[in-house]
Scaffold this active site. Sequence first.
Site, mmCIF file in Angstrom:
data_model
loop_
_atom_site.group_PDB
_atom_site.id
_atom_site.type_symbol
_atom_site.label_atom_id
_atom_site.label_comp_id
_atom_site.label_asym_id
_atom_site.label_seq_id
_atom_site.Cartn_x
_atom_site.Cartn_y
_atom_site.Cartn_z
ATOM 1 N N CYS A 290 -5.906 -15.004 21.533
ATOM 2 C CA CYS A 290 -5.274 -14.052 20.633
ATOM 3 C C CYS A 290 -4.046 -14.682 20.019
ATOM 4 C CB CYS A 290 -4.891 -12.782 21.402
ATOM 5 S SG CYS A 290 -6.276 -12.021 22.303
ATOM 6 N N ASP B 84 -9.437 -9.511 31.737
ATOM 7 C CA ASP B 84 -8.603 -10.429 32.496
ATOM 8 C C ASP B 84 -7.126 -10.173 32.210
ATOM 9 O OD1 ASP B 84 -9.021 -11.355 29.873
ATOM 10 O OD2 ASP B 84 -8.540 -13.412 30.417
#
EC number: 6.3.5.4
Length: 633
Positions: free
Chosen positions: A2, A97
Site C-alpha cells: 500500500c 495481516d
Amino acid sequence: MCGLFGSVGFQPERDRIDRISHRGPDGTGWQEFSSAAGPVALGHRRLAIIDVSDAGLQPMADVSGRFNLVFNGEIYNYIELREELRAKGYVFRSDSDSEVLLTAYQEWGEKCLDRFLGMFAFLIWDARDQRLFAARDRFGIKPLYFVANPRGIAFASEIKQLLGLQGAGNRMNLARVRDFLASGISDHTRETLFEGVMQVQAGCCVTIDASRPLQGACEPRRWYNIPAHSTLDISEAEAADRFRQLLTDSVRMHLRSDVPIGSCLSGGLDSSAIVCLMSDMLAEEGEGARVNTVSACYAEKSVDEKPFMEAVVAKTGANPHYIFPRAEEVFKRAADITWHQDEPFGSTSIFAQWCVFEEAKKAGIKVMLDGQGADEQLAGYHSSYVYYMSDLIRRRDYVTLLRTMVERDRIHGVSFVEQFKRFIGPVLPPQLRTFLLRQRQVLVNHDWMGSDALRPLQNQPGALEVASQVNGLPPITDIASLCVVLTFASNLQMLLHWEDRNSMAHSIEARVPFLDHRLVEFNLALGNAHKIVRADTKRVLRRAMRHTLPESVRERRDKLGFSTPEEVWFRGPLKGMILDGVEATLKRYPDLLEPKGTRALVSDMLEGRRSVDFTLWRIVNMGIWGEKFNVIM
C-alpha cells in the site's frame, strides 16, 4: 502492499496521500488526531492482497481506539502469529495481516518486530500516550521517508509526498548526486538526492513523542542488528541442504495471497529457482494451476535470455508472457518512470522492469515474486572476483588463481590482461591505489566531474566506503564483508527502491523470497567457499537447485538480469536522443558537470572509442529528473 502518510505538527493535507493513489487503488483512508505537539494525521491507500474485504481498510484501530495503524507490506507468518495471539485471549475481526500486526504491537510493543517474517513499513499512533511509532523491515524492502524540523515531522511511502513541506524543497543534495553520477549508487545512506528528505533505513525504527512540543529531531535507531558473517564451517552438502530448506519455506510463505500471483522470469538462476519451486508447490497441492511468468526479451542475442526462459517454462509448464521492450519507447516513458521513481535511476534496465510489471497488470496478476537479493548475499556479481582473486593472492594460492583465470577466460570471456587489471588494484597500498584511480579518471573519463561544484567532493570516500562508514558495517576486504555491505547499504536497497516504484506504479505487489531474514542470515554466515569457487558464482544455490532447475540454467555462468541492449540502442536508434539529453542536462545544470569533459566522454562512447556504460544514462536521466521535479542546485 500500500502507501501511507503520517505527520505530527504540520497542518494536515489530505492530498499528500492522494499523490500516491497508484499504490492503493482498492481503498483510501484519512484520520486526524490532536496532540500537544500539534495536529496528527494518518493517511492510507490500500492495495488489497490479504482479506480483500472492507475489514482490512486503514487507518485501522484496535477495539479500544488507543492504537491506530497505517501499514505498507505483508506479514507472511500472520497465520501463525494470529493463533499465538488468540491463545492469549485476543479476538480478531478480520482475516488481514494488518490486524495481526496491530495486535502484536499491543501485546509485545516494539519487540513485535523480531517476530515478523515479512516486508513492512508502518506507523502506529498511540492516542493515549501521544506517541507515533514508525518502523521499517530488516532489509528495506518497503520504503519509509521522513522530513523533520521544529514545525513538524512527516513520514511517507514516496518522496513526492513530502516535497513542499518546510525543510523539503526542490534543492538537490550535492553529495549524494555526486555518488550517483560517479558510481550509480543511491540509497546507501539515510540521505536522499533531495536536500532535507531522509529515509528510515532498513532495520530501523523511531518513536516520536507528541506529548510535548517537537524539537525538530528525528533519530531512528536500529532494531535489527547486522548479522554475523562468514562464521559457519559446514560442508557443501550440508550448506546446499539447508539453503534449499530455507528457500523452499520462504517461497511457500510468499505464496500466501487472496489474489492472483505470478513471477518475474529473467532466465537467470534466481528467478528461475523461484519459478521452479512455485511450480513444485502447486503440483504438490494438486491445484492444477500453472505459474504465470512475465519476461523481457530482445532480438539482440547479447542480452536475450529467452532460451533459458523457455527451458524453465518447458520444465514447469508455466504460462509464459513475453514482452519485447522497444528502443523508441525508452524516452517516451522516461519522464513517467522518473516521476514514479522519485530520483534518477541508473540504466534502461529499469525501463525493461517497468514493461514487465505493465504486462503483469494486463494479465491480471496482482502479486509478483522476484529474485532480488540473491546476488548480494551470494556474491553473484562478476565484480566480486576482484575480492576473490585478491584473497587468493594474499593466501599465495597461486594454483587456484591460475585455474580461476583460465576458467574465467574460457567460460566468462574475460581475458588474462583484463583480469590482471581488475584484481591487482585492491592489493596495492591504499595511497597508490587512490592515486592511480584519480589518474585513470582524468585520462580515461576526461575529468567530466571536475566542475567547481563537484571538485571539492573528489577527495571524499567513494559510495561503498561511505556506505560502510555511516552504517557501521565492516570495511570491504573480502567476499564475506562485500556481501554484507551490498546487502545492507548499497546495491540491494537501490534495487529494492526501483522494484517497489515500478511495481506499485502498476498497482502490483512485488515479493522477494530471497530476503526471508532466516535465509539471509544463513547466507551471510556461509564462508566464501560456498559463494565463489573459480568460475562458479553462487555455488551453494547451484548445488541446492540440482534436479530442480533445468541444467542449461543451473550451469550458465553469464550475468544479465533484466538487461537491455544499451550499447546497440545508444549508438543506433537512440543516439540523437542521448546527445540531446546530455545537452539538456548541461543546459539545466551548467555548473554541475565539466562540459568539455562530459561531451568528450559521451563522444568516445557513442563513436565506439570506448564501450558504452551506465554513465551515459545517468547523465541524461539527471536532467530528466531535474525537469520533472524542478530540482535546483
